[in-house]
Structures are given as C-alpha cells and as structure tokens.
Design a protein around this motif. Structure first.
Motif, mmCIF file in Angstrom:
data_model
loop_
_atom_site.group_PDB
_atom_site.id
_atom_site.type_symbol
_atom_site.label_atom_id
_atom_site.label_comp_id
_atom_site.label_asym_id
_atom_site.label_seq_id
_atom_site.Cartn_x
_atom_site.Cartn_y
_atom_site.Cartn_z
ATOM 1 N N PHE A 73 0.831 -1.204 0.000
ATOM 2 C CA PHE A 73 0.000 0.000 0.000
ATOM 3 C C PHE A 73 0.866 1.255 0.000
ATOM 4 O O PHE A 73 0.637 2.182 -0.771
ATOM 5 C CB PHE A 73 -0.919 -0.027 1.235
ATOM 6 C CG PHE A 73 -2.043 0.979 1.165
ATOM 7 C CD1 PHE A 73 -2.791 1.145 0.000
ATOM 8 C CD2 PHE A 73 -2.385 1.741 2.279
ATOM 9 C CE1 PHE A 73 -3.841 2.058 -0.065
ATOM 10 C CE2 PHE A 73 -3.437 2.649 2.224
ATOM 11 C CZ PHE A 73 -4.163 2.811 1.049
ATOM 12 N N SER A 74 1.895 1.263 0.830
ATOM 13 C CA SER A 74 2.704 2.481 0.872
ATOM 14 C C SER A 74 3.476 2.655 -0.439
ATOM 15 O O SER A 74 3.662 3.781 -0.916
ATOM 16 C CB SER A 74 3.633 2.538 2.092
ATOM 17 O OG SER A 74 4.392 1.376 2.140
ATOM 18 N N ALA A 75 3.877 1.530 -1.058
ATOM 19 C CA ALA A 75 4.563 1.649 -2.354
ATOM 20 C C ALA A 75 3.598 2.200 -3.407
ATOM 21 O O ALA A 75 3.967 3.035 -4.237
ATOM 22 C CB ALA A 75 5.090 0.286 -2.792
ATOM 23 N N MET A 76 2.348 1.747 -3.324
ATOM 24 C CA MET A 76 1.375 2.215 -4.312
ATOM 25 C C MET A 76 1.091 3.710 -4.138
ATOM 26 O O MET A 76 1.011 4.460 -5.106
ATOM 27 C CB MET A 76 0.076 1.421 -4.180
ATOM 28 C CG MET A 76 -0.947 1.764 -5.239
ATOM 29 S SD MET A 76 -2.432 0.763 -5.109
ATOM 30 C CE MET A 76 -3.181 1.471 -3.651
ATOM 31 N N LEU A 77 0.961 4.139 -2.889
ATOM 32 C CA LEU A 77 0.678 5.558 -2.639
ATOM 33 C C LEU A 77 1.837 6.427 -3.103
ATOM 34 O O LEU A 77 1.641 7.540 -3.621
ATOM 35 C CB LEU A 77 0.426 5.801 -1.149
ATOM 36 C CG LEU A 77 -0.808 5.122 -0.554
ATOM 37 C CD1 LEU A 77 -0.934 5.459 0.923
ATOM 38 C CD2 LEU A 77 -2.079 5.533 -1.279
ATOM 39 N N ALA A 78 3.058 5.916 -2.917
ATOM 40 C CA ALA A 78 4.235 6.702 -3.288
ATOM 41 C C ALA A 78 4.430 6.741 -4.802
ATOM 42 O O ALA A 78 5.050 7.659 -5.331
ATOM 43 C CB ALA A 78 5.474 6.114 -2.617
ATOM 44 N N ASN A 79 3.881 5.741 -5.483
ATOM 45 C CA ASN A 79 4.027 5.685 -6.940
ATOM 46 C C ASN A 79 2.987 6.601 -7.599
ATOM 47 O O ASN A 79 1.900 6.179 -7.981
ATOM 48 C CB ASN A 79 3.855 4.227 -7.399
ATOM 49 C CG ASN A 79 3.952 4.094 -8.908
ATOM 50 O OD1 ASN A 79 4.139 5.080 -9.639
ATOM 51 N ND2 ASN A 79 3.819 2.871 -9.391
ATOM 52 N N GLY A 106 1.865 5.722 -11.234
ATOM 53 C CA GLY A 106 0.979 4.554 -11.250
ATOM 54 C C GLY A 106 -0.425 4.921 -10.768
ATOM 55 O O GLY A 106 -1.425 4.524 -11.367
ATOM 56 N N SER A 107 -0.501 5.701 -9.679
ATOM 57 C CA SER A 107 -1.813 6.063 -9.129
ATOM 58 C C SER A 107 -2.624 6.856 -10.139
ATOM 59 O O SER A 107 -3.818 6.622 -10.317
ATOM 60 C CB SER A 107 -1.655 6.906 -7.859
ATOM 61 O OG SER A 107 -0.968 6.168 -6.892
ATOM 62 N N VAL A 108 -1.959 7.800 -10.812
ATOM 63 C CA VAL A 108 -2.672 8.619 -11.806
ATOM 64 C C VAL A 108 -3.105 7.726 -12.976
ATOM 65 O O VAL A 108 -4.232 7.836 -13.473
ATOM 66 C CB VAL A 108 -1.787 9.794 -12.292
ATOM 67 C CG1 VAL A 108 -2.455 10.532 -13.450
ATOM 68 C CG2 VAL A 108 -1.520 10.760 -11.145
ATOM 69 N N ALA A 109 -2.229 6.827 -13.378
ATOM 70 C CA ALA A 109 -2.554 5.963 -14.516
ATOM 71 C C ALA A 109 -3.750 5.053 -14.205
ATOM 72 O O ALA A 109 -4.656 4.893 -15.024
ATOM 73 C CB ALA A 109 -1.334 5.120 -14.893
ATOM 74 N N LEU A 132 -2.102 12.142 -6.739
ATOM 75 C CA LEU A 132 -0.719 12.566 -6.473
ATOM 76 C C LEU A 132 -0.457 12.659 -4.976
ATOM 77 O O LEU A 132 0.635 12.393 -4.487
ATOM 78 C CB LEU A 132 -0.442 13.920 -7.130
ATOM 79 C CG LEU A 132 -0.362 13.929 -8.665
ATOM 80 C CD1 LEU A 132 -0.204 15.360 -9.180
ATOM 81 C CD2 LEU A 132 0.786 13.057 -9.167
ATOM 82 N N ASP A 133 -1.506 13.066 -4.252
ATOM 83 C CA ASP A 133 -1.377 13.248 -2.807
ATOM 84 C C ASP A 133 -1.135 11.912 -2.088
ATOM 85 O O ASP A 133 -0.478 11.871 -1.040
ATOM 86 C CB ASP A 133 -2.661 13.922 -2.294
ATOM 87 C CG ASP A 133 -2.595 14.263 -0.827
ATOM 88 O OD1 ASP A 133 -1.518 14.713 -0.380
ATOM 89 O OD2 ASP A 133 -3.593 14.068 -0.123
ATOM 90 N N GLY A 134 -1.682 10.823 -2.650
ATOM 91 C CA GLY A 134 -1.471 9.492 -2.039
ATOM 92 C C GLY A 134 -1.845 9.446 -0.570
ATOM 93 O O GLY A 134 -1.032 9.045 0.265
ATOM 94 N N LEU A 158 -7.980 13.646 0.189
ATOM 95 C CA LEU A 158 -9.183 12.808 0.223
ATOM 96 C C LEU A 158 -10.102 13.249 1.362
ATOM 97 O O LEU A 158 -11.305 13.419 1.183
ATOM 98 C CB LEU A 158 -8.789 11.337 0.374
ATOM 99 C CG LEU A 158 -9.917 10.313 0.194
ATOM 100 C CD1 LEU A 158 -9.347 8.992 -0.313
ATOM 101 C CD2 LEU A 158 -10.696 10.052 1.458
ATOM 102 N N ASP A 159 -9.520 13.482 2.545
ATOM 103 C CA ASP A 159 -10.341 13.923 3.688
ATOM 104 C C ASP A 159 -10.994 15.263 3.400
ATOM 105 O O ASP A 159 -12.134 15.513 3.769
ATOM 106 C CB ASP A 159 -9.454 14.087 4.939
ATOM 107 C CG ASP A 159 -9.059 12.746 5.512
ATOM 108 O OD1 ASP A 159 -9.553 11.731 4.993
ATOM 109 O OD2 ASP A 159 -8.245 12.727 6.453
#
Ligand code: PFF
Length: 485
Positions: free
Chosen positions: A134-140, A143-146, A381-383, A408-409
């Motif tokens: 999860f932390s790797a995904m948030l930092a990427n 990838g998150s935007v894609a 981007l904020d993750g 998000l919040d």
C-alpha cells in the motif's frame, strides 16, 4: 426539437442500476467498521430505524422529484421550488467532488486486482505485505494517476452508452456477479479460524470495547450521526443520483415498492460485506498475534492492507480469492461511480435540450470525465497525504485545520460532511413545507394509499428535518474535530 432523453429498458434494469449506485465502497469499508466501533447491534438498530424513517422516505422523494419533472437534479429543483431552486447546485457539486476520490480508490482496486491476477497466473515470489504494498502504491504517483485514468476510462465507456445501452447493461451483469462473488468470499471468511471473534465484534453490543478493539464506546449522538451519515452515503441520497435515475423511469412503475427494494438490498449487501471482511481480518490478526486495537478494520487500510494480508497468508488459493474480492469491490465502485458521472452529464444534456439543442452524450460524458480526471489527479498525487502535497488548511508546514490530513479527507468533508446533509435537510423542508408532500405523492403511487400518504407526510415534515439537523451537526463535529458531544 424533440428531446430524446432515453429511458430504462425495464424496471428490473432500473432497480439493478439504482442498487448498483447504492452498493459501493461505502458498504464494504464503512458499514461493518462503523457498526463494530459504534456498539454492534445498537448501531444496526439505529441504522435500520433511520433507513426506514429517513432513507426510505427521501428515496421516494428523490425518485418522484426526478420522474415528475423528467429532469436532472438542477432542473428538478428549479421547476419544483421557488424558495430552494439553488439546492440542485449543491446536489451537483457533491457528486462531482466525491468522484475526485472515488476514481482514485477505484484505480487502487484495479491495481490490486491486477496484482493478484498476475500472482495467480505466474505464481512465483511470495506477495509483499499489505502495508508495504500500500505504501509503495501511494508513493508511486505515476501509477496512481494511470490507474485512476483507467478507472475513469471504464466509466466513460459505460456512460457514453447511455441509460439503457450503457448503465443498465453494465449493472444487469455486474450486480448478480457481485452478489455471487460476495457469497464466495463470505463462505471463505467464515471458515477461517477465529472468525467468530470478528462476528462478535460486529454483532455483540459492547464487545468491541471488551475485546480491546477500541478503548471506549461512543456516545449516542455520535452513533446517531455515524449511522445517519453512513446511511446517506450508502443509499446515494442527497447527491442527485436518485433524482437523475428516477427521471428516466417509466411513469407506470410504483415508487413505493422500488424505493423499498433499493433500501433493503443496499442494507443487506452492507451487512453481507461485513460478514465477508471483518471475520477474515480479525482471524488474520489473531493468528499473527496482532493486538486487537491494531487491526485495521475500516477505511482504505481495511481494503488495501488488512485484506491483502489475509489473501497473502491463505496459501495457494490466496491470489484467487484476492482476484475475486478486488473484482467485486471494483464492480461496486464502478456501478456507483457511473451514477455520479451521470448526475453531472444529465445536467448538461438537459440544459442543451432546454436551449433547443440536441446534447451530444459522447461529448458531454467525455468532458465530465476530463474535469473529474483533473481533480482526481490531485488526490492521486497526494497518495492519502503520504507525498507531502499542500492541503487546504495547512500553513507553514503545520496542519492548522484538524479535518484534513490529506486531499481525500478534504474532499470528503466538503461533500459527505457538509453538502450531503445540508442538501437533504433543505430538500425535506422544500417537500414538507413549501411544495407540500401531496405534490409528490401522486407521482409516488398514482392512486390512493392513505397509509403511505400519512407516513410520508409525517416523516418528511418532522422526522427527516430533525434527523438531518442532528446528522449535519454530528458530521460537522466529526469532520472538524470539535468534540461537541
Ligand atoms: N453509495 C455509494 C457507496 O456506498 O459507496 C456512494 C455514492 C454513490 C454516494 C452515488 C452518492 C452517490 F450519488
């Protein structure tokens, strides 16, 4: 010029779509967690009472507003109300804002599903832990935007097909599939060792405190507003979704029955989702000697950390259950997201029709999705606050506003926290006191049904506004950490 708004192909198709809108991420990570935290059965009881006396009533109100005016949310308020014509804008603002994070979370689901799928197909190395993943995904950020873009492309492809050709078709297949997958996950979850502890967390009053999941039980007002906020979000109320879907419904359909079916189905799925995820999460925690208070049972961490760990430790069958589960969540997210996209798209299409132009659905849906992509990019981007982006309310590196740890919040606070309860408070005042319940009752059941008439009138005039005022207060208290209760 003739206005070809389109319509549902059948009442079942409409029901599938409306249930699809209601059943979403809110059911899976919101309901079970809030229920456990807020006293199990006490929460369930309050939730059910609110669903009958508030949710069911507003559902009938929204569907009838849409069908009577044959317009999306802004047009519906404009043609019904002299005092509150602007409330429709609130109900178009909220879904647009919700999509900013819903699309990102939907993207995460695709990511996790792909991950489990590749593990299933190629086997190989042991999956990393949920927390690391999860932390790797948030930092990427790329990838998150894609993945967010991919999620929105799916929504675009469905919404551009129109009401019966896109939304209805997707839900007609998606909803039954979701139900079957949910049953499979429930069977697996309940047969894990220690699953009973999870069930007790959900159902036994006071157990969450006794077993150490939480430190103390929340007060009644907090429970009331938690249950109310959850009920509203879960039933897709006060965001124009049901007004919009109702505006495409055939005049002959009975709105009392339809509303009841939607409320019952959504509540049932929320409950089933609880049985699917909580026992599995708790069982895994116990097996690994994690302290009860440290097991994450709600929010994004439940889906993307706790449950991923459950699948990781299930052995060879883990990735298979992982694929089924994340596909299930993805379908739930898509079926809700397309209703949010449709609220905004219908507004533009109706506006074009009012001006005598024929709106081009493909174009409108495209631009709505582009606008959502722009705001969702910020959230991606904020993750969840892990990438150091500036968030409104922060100054000089310090967070001077307690409600927004991340974008998000912040988006959630504006939409779910304020616009939604405020919008439905004003809606009930409009129906109950300005245009009067009987204006909508003819639309609701075409005929005489004095019991429903009395029930609807009393609820919409007295019970709903009172409950909404409480929920609004509770939401503001919660989001702004005011500690009023
Ligand atoms: N009901 C959806 C959920 O439970 O996740 C969220 C939602 C969808 C809210 C559509 C509002 C809406 F108009």
């Amino acid at each position: 010029m003739k206005n070809e708004r389109g319509s549902w192909g059948s009442n079942i198709g409409f029901l599938m779509a409306a249930i699809g809108s209601a059943v979403g991420l809110g059911n899976i990570w919101g309901f079970p967690y809030k229920m456990g935290k807020s006293g199990g059965f006490t929460f369930l009881l309050i939730y059910l009472l609110l669903a009958v006396f508030v949710g069911f009533v507003i559902m009938m109100g929204e569907l009838s507003m849409g069908r009577k005016t044959r317009q999306g949310v802004v047009g519906a308020y404009h043609s019904l109300s002299k005092r509150f014509p602007w409330v429709g804008w609130l109900a178009i603002f909220a879904p647009f804002i919700i999509m900013s994070f819903y699309a990102v979370l939907g993207g995460y689901c695709i990511d996790y599903m792909a991950l489990n799928l590749s593990n299933l197909a190629f086997g190989g190395a042991e999956l990393t832990s949920g927390a690391d993943l999860f932390s790797a995904m948030l930092a990427n950020q790329f990838g998150s935007v894609a993945f967010t873009l991919l999620f929105l492309l799916i929504c675009y492809a469905i919404n551009r097909g129109g009401i019966s050709g896109g939304i209805e078709k997707f839900n007609n297949v998606g909803m039954p599939a979701l139900f079957v997958m949910l049953v499979i996950i429930i069977i697996r979850s309940l047969t894990l060792p220690g699953a009973a502890e999870g069930l007790k967390f959900m159902l036994v009053p006071g157990y969450a405190v006794k077993a150490g999941f939480i430190a103390s039980s929340p007060g009644l007002v907090t429970v009331l507003s938690a249950a109310g906020g959850q009920m509203f979000f879960s039933l897709s109320l006060a965001m124009g979704a049901m007004i919009t879907y109702g505006s495409y419904l055939d005049k002959k359909e009975n709105l009392v029955k339809n509303s009841a079916v939607i409320v019952v189905a959504d509540t049932l799925v929320a409950f089933m989702a609880g049985i699917a995820v909580i026992p599995a999460a708790v069982s895994n925690g116990i097996r690994n000697g994690v302290e009860m208070s440290q097991i994450k049972l709600g929010g994004p961490s439940l889906l993307f950390i706790t449950l991923q760990d459950v699948f990781r430790e299930m052995g060879a069958a883990g990735p298979l259950f992982g694929v089924i589960f994340y596909l299930l969540v993805l379908i739930a997210a898509i079926s809700s997201a397309i209703s949010l996209v449709e609220v905004v798209s219908t507004f533009f299409l109706d506006r074009a029709a009012r001006k005598g132009r024929e709106g081009n659905r493909h174009k409108v849906v495209f631009w709505v999705c582009v606008a959502i992509m722009i705001e969702a990019t910020i959230v991606a981007l904020d993750g969840l606050g892990s990438n150091g982006l500036w968030v409104p309310g922060q100054a000089g590196g310090a967070n001077i506003r307690p409600w927004n740890d991340c974008w998000l919040d912040f988006m959630d606070m504006m939409s779910e926290g304020v616009a939604m309860p405020l919008g439905s408070l004003l809606m009930s005042l409009m129906i109950g006191w300005e245009i009067k319940p009987k204006t909508l009752l003819n639309e609701i059941h075409h005929g005489s049904a004095s019991n429903i008439d009395r029930f609807f009138s009393i609820c919409i005039r007295f019970i709903v506004p009172l409950a909404m005022a409480f929920i609004l207060l509770g939401q503001i208290n919660d989001f702004f950490s005011l500690n009023l209760f």
